[in-house]
Design a protein around this motif. Structure first.
Motif, PDB file in Angstrom:
ATOM      1  N   VAL A 106       0.909  -1.124   0.026  1.00 49.94           N
ATOM      2  CA  VAL A 106      -0.020   0.036   0.072  1.00 49.94           C
ATOM      3  C   VAL A 106       1.022   1.111  -0.153  1.00 49.94           C
ATOM      4  O   VAL A 106       1.338   1.777   0.880  1.00 49.94           O
ATOM      5  CB  VAL A 106      -0.982   0.066   1.339  1.00 49.94           C
ATOM      6  CG1 VAL A 106      -1.934   1.203   1.222  1.00 49.94           C
ATOM      7  CG2 VAL A 106      -1.855  -1.427   1.197  1.00 49.94           C
ATOM      8  N   GLY A 121      -6.907  -1.498   1.788  1.00 51.25           N
ATOM      9  CA  GLY A 121      -7.002  -2.663   2.842  1.00 51.25           C
ATOM     10  C   GLY A 121      -5.658  -2.969   3.624  1.00 51.25           C
ATOM     11  O   GLY A 121      -5.482  -4.474   3.583  1.00 51.25           O
ATOM     12  N   PRO A 122      -4.682  -2.098   4.046  1.00 50.44           N
ATOM     13  CA  PRO A 122      -3.400  -2.592   4.677  1.00 50.44           C
ATOM     14  C   PRO A 122      -3.952  -3.605   5.912  1.00 50.44           C
ATOM     15  O   PRO A 122      -4.635  -2.994   6.547  1.00 50.44           O
ATOM     16  CB  PRO A 122      -2.885  -1.252   5.072  1.00 50.44           C
ATOM     17  CG  PRO A 122      -3.729  -0.258   5.121  1.00 50.44           C
ATOM     18  CD  PRO A 122      -4.877  -0.682   4.326  1.00 50.44           C
ATOM     19  N   TYR A 123      -3.224  -4.803   5.935  1.00 50.02           N
ATOM     20  CA  TYR A 123      -3.413  -5.349   7.125  1.00 50.02           C
ATOM     21  C   TYR A 123      -2.202  -6.035   7.840  1.00 50.02           C
ATOM     22  O   TYR A 123      -2.212  -6.709   8.801  1.00 50.02           O
ATOM     23  CB  TYR A 123      -4.124  -6.790   6.435  1.00 50.02           C
ATOM     24  CG  TYR A 123      -3.432  -7.728   5.372  1.00 50.02           C
ATOM     25  CD1 TYR A 123      -2.526  -8.657   5.639  1.00 50.02           C
ATOM     26  CD2 TYR A 123      -3.642  -7.509   3.947  1.00 50.02           C
ATOM     27  CE1 TYR A 123      -2.092  -9.332   4.863  1.00 50.02           C
ATOM     28  CE2 TYR A 123      -2.907  -8.314   3.135  1.00 50.02           C
ATOM     29  CZ  TYR A 123      -2.157  -9.123   3.591  1.00 50.02           C
ATOM     30  OH  TYR A 123      -1.575  -9.925   2.606  1.00 50.02           O
ATOM     31  N   GLY A 232      -1.421  -4.873   1.846  1.00 53.55           N
ATOM     32  CA  GLY A 232      -2.937  -4.976   1.550  1.00 53.55           C
ATOM     33  C   GLY A 232      -3.296  -5.740   0.535  1.00 53.55           C
ATOM     34  O   GLY A 232      -2.765  -6.631  -0.107  1.00 53.55           O
ATOM     35  N   GLN A 247     -13.132  -4.705   2.490  1.00 54.82           N
ATOM     36  CA  GLN A 247     -12.672  -3.859   3.559  1.00 54.82           C
ATOM     37  C   GLN A 247     -13.459  -4.060   4.831  1.00 54.82           C
ATOM     38  O   GLN A 247     -12.948  -4.114   5.919  1.00 54.82           O
ATOM     39  CB  GLN A 247     -12.811  -2.327   3.019  1.00 54.82           C
ATOM     40  CG  GLN A 247     -12.180  -1.250   4.231  1.00 54.82           C
ATOM     41  CD  GLN A 247     -10.701  -1.629   4.309  1.00 54.82           C
ATOM     42  OE1 GLN A 247      -9.937  -1.216   3.310  1.00 54.82           O
ATOM     43  NE2 GLN A 247     -10.196  -1.937   5.332  1.00 54.82           N
TER      44      GLN A 247
END
Length: 273
Positions: A106, A121-123, A232, A247
């Motif tokens: 991301v 959606g960085p996870y 992400g 998301q």
């Protein structure tokens, strides 16, 4: 980077993905499968059908009320190629695109350079780290404290490039760079072949976490990205409703503690991005 091919699941997913274009949420649900692009041979995120990204993909599909259809693939020369092959166009060999690709940086320059994809959606936040034997290196505040001790590091990676060039190349002669990834470097450290090993935090932790004989800390180099980078998701630009649903699913997994549990299963400390 050589990567392994999954068997039936991946082949079936490839067939489902070919020519799919930008799937809407309704189309994914009508199809009954979420086609998830996964990097091949990327421990601890995906190796032979197991790993963090595999379980995350399964959880996302479950949250959407559909089955998980993995589409493993070999990384290309750069991230732009991966996004083209797996997100917005499809590979010239006939597989892809997927509905969603996992483990995408991301990164604003990448986002701006790839208008055909929606990156979100960085996870997880990844970092370059250094693991060391505590009995041999009680402290390591600067790389010069390595002395002449040997260090294992995968040469064709960011960790390798940072160490090879550190302090004007002062450590090149003591670096063992034949390792494929940080997991292999960490195992060399376990076997006592080296005093330290460098790689990604996730790689080193997946092998060494929980063993008090080792410490895993940020690589003490001013050239190393201080805050690391976020991994992400990516979908095709006009897959708006699918991105929103993914998301929401990711938010739910985070709030319920499920995301942290997936990382912990592989001994990796979950670092929110």
């Amino acid at each position: 980077m050589k990567r392994r091919t999954l068997l039936a699941g991946g082949l079936a997913a490839a067939a489902w993905g070919h020519g799919a274009g930008a799937a809407t949420l309704a189309q994914v649900r009508e199809r009954g499968r979420l086609i998830v692009g996964l990097y091949e041979d990327m421990p601890p995120f995906h190796v032979k059908g197991r790993g963090i990204d595999v379980e995350l993909g399964q959880a996302l599909a479950e949250a959407l009320g559909v089955k998980f259809a993995p589409l493993p693939f070999h990384a290309d020369e750069n991230m732009a190629d991966d996004l083209r092959n797996m997100v917005w166009k499809g590979h010239y060999l006939g597989h892809g695109p997927a509905d969603v690709l996992l483990h995408v940086p991301v990164d604003r320059p990448l986002i701006e350079a790839t208008p055909q994809a929606h990156i979100f959606g960085p996870y997880y936040r990844e970092r370059v780290m250094l693991a060391r034997r505590v009995d041999e290196l009680p402290r390591l505040e600067t790389l010069s404290q390595l002395g002449t001790r040997r260090v294992a590091v995968p040469g064709q990676t960011l960790a390798g490039w940072l160490l090879i060039g550190a302090d004007g190349g002062a450590y090149r002669e003591q670096l063992l760079t034949q390792w494929k990834d940080g997991c292999e470097a960490a195992r060399a450290l376990q076997r006592g072949e080296v005093a330290a090993a460098a790689g990604l935090a996730s790689e080193l932790e997946s092998v060494l976490a929980g063993d008090d004989a080792y410490r895993i800390e940020p690589l003490p180099s001013p050239r190393a990205p201080r805050d690391g980078w976020a991994a992400g998701l990516a979908v095709k630009r006009d897959a708006t409703d699918l991105a929103e649903a993914l998301q929401q699913a990711l938010n739910g997994l985070t709030q319920a503690g499920r995301l942290g549990e997936i990382f912990a299963k592989y001994k990796v400390a979950w670092r929110p991005a």
